[in-house]
Design an enzyme around this catalytic site. Structure first.
Site, PDB file in Angstrom:
ATOM      1  N   ASN A 127      -6.593   4.526  -6.791  1.00 19.73           N
ATOM      2  CA  ASN A 127      -7.714   5.103  -6.063  1.00 19.73           C
ATOM      3  C   ASN A 127      -8.782   5.544  -7.049  1.00 19.73           C
ATOM      4  OD1 ASN A 127      -9.097   5.542  -3.714  1.00 19.73           O
ATOM      5  ND2 ASN A 127      -8.349   7.617  -3.429  1.00 19.73           N
TER       6      ASN A 127
ATOM      7  N   THR B 162     -10.338   0.637  -8.852  1.00 19.99           N
ATOM      8  CA  THR B 162      -9.346  -0.342  -8.411  1.00 19.99           C
ATOM      9  C   THR B 162      -9.395  -1.500  -9.406  1.00 19.99           C
ATOM     10  OG1 THR B 162      -9.694   0.325  -6.140  1.00 19.99           O
ATOM     11  CG2 THR B 162      -8.824  -1.895  -6.457  1.00 19.99           C
TER      12      THR B 162
ATOM     13  N   SER C  38     -10.444  -0.613   1.318  1.00 18.34           N
ATOM     14  CA  SER C  38     -11.495  -1.634   1.240  1.00 18.34           C
ATOM     15  C   SER C  38     -11.074  -2.831   0.394  1.00 18.34           C
ATOM     16  CB  SER C  38     -12.770  -1.026   0.647  1.00 18.34           C
ATOM     17  OG  SER C  38     -13.299  -0.041   1.489  1.00 18.34           O
TER      18      SER C  38
ATOM     19  N   ARG D 161       0.842  -1.193   0.000  1.00 24.30           N
ATOM     20  CA  ARG D 161       0.000   0.000   0.000  1.00 24.30           C
ATOM     21  C   ARG D 161       0.884   1.253   0.000  1.00 24.30           C
ATOM     22  NH1 ARG D 161      -4.835   2.258  -1.096  1.00 24.30           N
ATOM     23  NH2 ARG D 161      -6.090   2.944   0.667  1.00 24.30           N
TER      24      ARG D 161
ATOM     25  N   GLY E 123     -14.223   0.329  -4.703  1.00 25.93           N
ATOM     26  CA  GLY E 123     -14.222   1.208  -3.548  1.00 25.93           C
ATOM     27  C   GLY E 123     -14.933   0.590  -2.368  1.00 25.93           C
TER      28      GLY E 123
END
Length: 563
Positions: A395, A375, A447, A100, A468
């Site tokens: 994003n 995503t 998420s 991430r 999302g």
């Protein structure tokens, strides 16, 4: 002709097949030695070519990830980050890697607040300040170092070729670019690369020579080719000249993290999924623990009673998400409590069939003593028993819109996944608290929910989705469809889905959901609205010593390819 129809009548129409479920409406692809499923057919073909050349699932996954950075720029990336969950066929271990993005060293918790205390939504979601330190390249490099069987440079060759020689723009991609013209054409490099002629037409050739050169540098130098040297210099220069925060030191100091997977049990299945800073895994297990106490099949798939039950369960999970989830290196996430059967029992006592509870009546942790639609996910399995579930992102669609000068690297806008102000929703309507506030070096809450399902210690499903805030509920419903309702993965994927995220107190029903059931739910007091598709499951099932794959038709470029 009459004889033909007489013979046709003699053929049994419900004959059982050893390969396919005869009751399925839509059928998956099938492979004898492996499977690759992704959101773009060219990336799937790149991964398949690696399996065909003798590579393993890890090798193929790396090839898919870099190919998606070229052919699916709205989500595929080297300027973003994500999570990978793995089952290693050699050791029978389950592992996960967190690559991430992180907040730059110069980031502050109030960086998106205006003088009146409100959040500057544009600054948080577009442009130079919205960018987090990318993790994708280092994440793939770490996976290769530990599990790769082919040369790193070979795995990037398909992506380099696609960037250098170009590829034909699909109708889906042309439409996505045209819809975002007003938003993204303001960025000089984006306009030059993606909008040389507007409107974009399908079947035109898109070449990305700057990105090809960047990929060649990474192919030759591994992670250092991105986080140090020429590329890092260009990122640093672009940031300093345009008011950005990321520095060469941020890039050089970035590292992915190997994390413990989060595990739960649902009937006789083992759920293996991503832990924090992903919220998805915890809440998948939390919701399954609650639902395990109900006979879902007897309620009827997507009946009003069934949908209302799922709605209530989703509200409790997303309420907890808002308060208790964040980067575990900065906040003590109560993982064991949230995924415990005891906690699920306490929540279950508050849920009654065909009774709707207003979201304001559900508080985070009450029973305790909007990530983008763009995503992307891919799943890969090989003949050696390795199975990969990977979700990564920029994003928003096309991220921040910023492309670093002379590199072709499209950068993320992940800083909006932090909480800019407690209680203020992000671009996807998700509410957060102190656990997810902006802090230097911290990873924003996500998420993304790459997930594996095991039975008797062996993987039987790999799945995940973009979408999302809808990702978690999408994966949940896929698992219920397959594990409870015994649907073929294809039918489990195309079935209409629902989504509730606690706040706002609205139940989203996907187009195709039965209108009569929708009316019944509304009569119970739940506000509803119908939405278009916003998710895209890319899944694999392993059974009968074969590999079944299905790419969600909600994204028309998706493709499964058996090996």
């Amino acid at each position: 002709m009459k004889l033909f129809f007489k013979l046709l009548l003699l053929i049994p129409i419900n004959i059982e097949s050893s390969f396919f479920n005869s009751k399925a409406i839509v059928h998956p692809e099938i492979g004898a030695n492996g499977m690759v499923v992704s959101q773009h057919y060219l990336a799937t073909e790149a991964g398949h070519s690696i399996l065909a050349a003798g590579g393993n699932a890890y090798d193929a996954s790396i090839a898919v990830a870099f190919a998606l950075a070229v052919v699916l720029p709205r989500a595929g990336n080297i300027g973003g980050g994500g999570f990978m969950v793995m089952f290693d066929g050699k050791t029978n271990e389950t592992l996960s890697i967190d690559y991430r993005e992180t907040a730059p060293a110069l980031a502050t918790k109030d960086m998106f607040l205006q003088q009146d205390g409100s959040v500057d939504r544009k600054r948080a979601t577009q442009g130079i300040l919205s960018i987090g330190v990318p993790g994708t390249v280092y994440g793939m490099w770490e996976v290769h170092k530990r599990f790769g069987s082919m040369a790193w440079s070979e795995l990037l060759n398909p992506a380099i070729k696609l960037a250098k020689d170009g590829f034909v723009v699909s109708p889906f991609m042309a439409d996505a670019l045209n819809k975002r013209y007003q938003k993204l054409s303001q960025y000089k490099n984006f306009h030059r690369i993606f909008y040389p002629n507007y409107p974009i037409k399908m079947d035109q050739l898109l070449k990305q020579p700057e990105l090809a050169k960047t990929l060649e540098i990474i192919a030759a130098n591994g992670a250092k080719g991105f986080y140090e040297g020429e590329i890092a210099e260009k990122i640093d220069k672009h940031m300093s000249e345009n008011g950005g925060l990321i520095t060469k030191k941020d890039l050089k100091n970035y590292r992915p993290i190997w994390r413990e997977v989060v595990k739960g049990n649902y009937d006789d299945y083992e759920i293996v999924t991503m832990g924090p800073p992903s919220s998805g895994g915890i809440h998948i297990i939390q919701m399954l623990n609650i639902l395990e106490k109900h006979d879902l099949v007897s309620l009827g798939h997507n009946s009003s009673t069934y949908a209302a039950l799922l709605t209530e369960v989703m509200k409790y999970a997303y309420a907890d998400r808002s308060k208790y989830l964040g980067d575990p290196d900065f906040f003590d996430v109560p993982v064991e409590t949230l995924i415990s059967k005891a906690y699920a029992t306490e929540i279950s006592k508050r849920i009654k069939l065909n009774v709707i509870t207003a979201s304001d009546k559900i508080l985070p942790g009450a029973a305790m003593q909007n990530e983008s639609l763009d995503t992307t996910h891919f799943s890969v399995a090989d003949k050696h028993g390795n199975v990969i579930s990977n979700t990564y992102t920029l994003n928003s669609g096309y991220g921040s819109g910023i492309i670093i000068n002379d590199t072709g690297i499209l950068m993320n806008n992940e800083m909006d996944d932090f909480v800019s102000a407690p209680g203020v929703p992000n671009q996807f309507g998700l509410v957060g608290d102190e656990a997810n506030k902006i802090e230097p070096f911290k990873r924003p809450l996500s998420s993304m929910t790459p997930t594996l399902i095991l039975q008797d210690g062996r993987p039987i499903y790999a799945t995940g989705s973009p979408g999302g805030s809808r990702i978690i509920t999408t994966v949940l419903q896929f698992l219920i469809n397959t594990l409870d309702f015994k649907m073929e993965i294809s039918d489990a994927t195309v079935a209409p889905r629902i989504h509730h995220q606690w706040k706002p107190d609205i139940l989203m029903l996907e187009t195709g959901f039965d209108i009569h059931h929708a009316n019944d739910i509304e009569a119970l007091g739940q506000k509803i609205y119908f939405s278009g598709p916003g998710t895209s499951l890319e899944s694999i099932e392993i059974k009968n010593n074969l590999y079944y794959g299905f790419g969600d038709t909600r994204r028309p470029d998706s493709k499964a390819m058996g090996h």
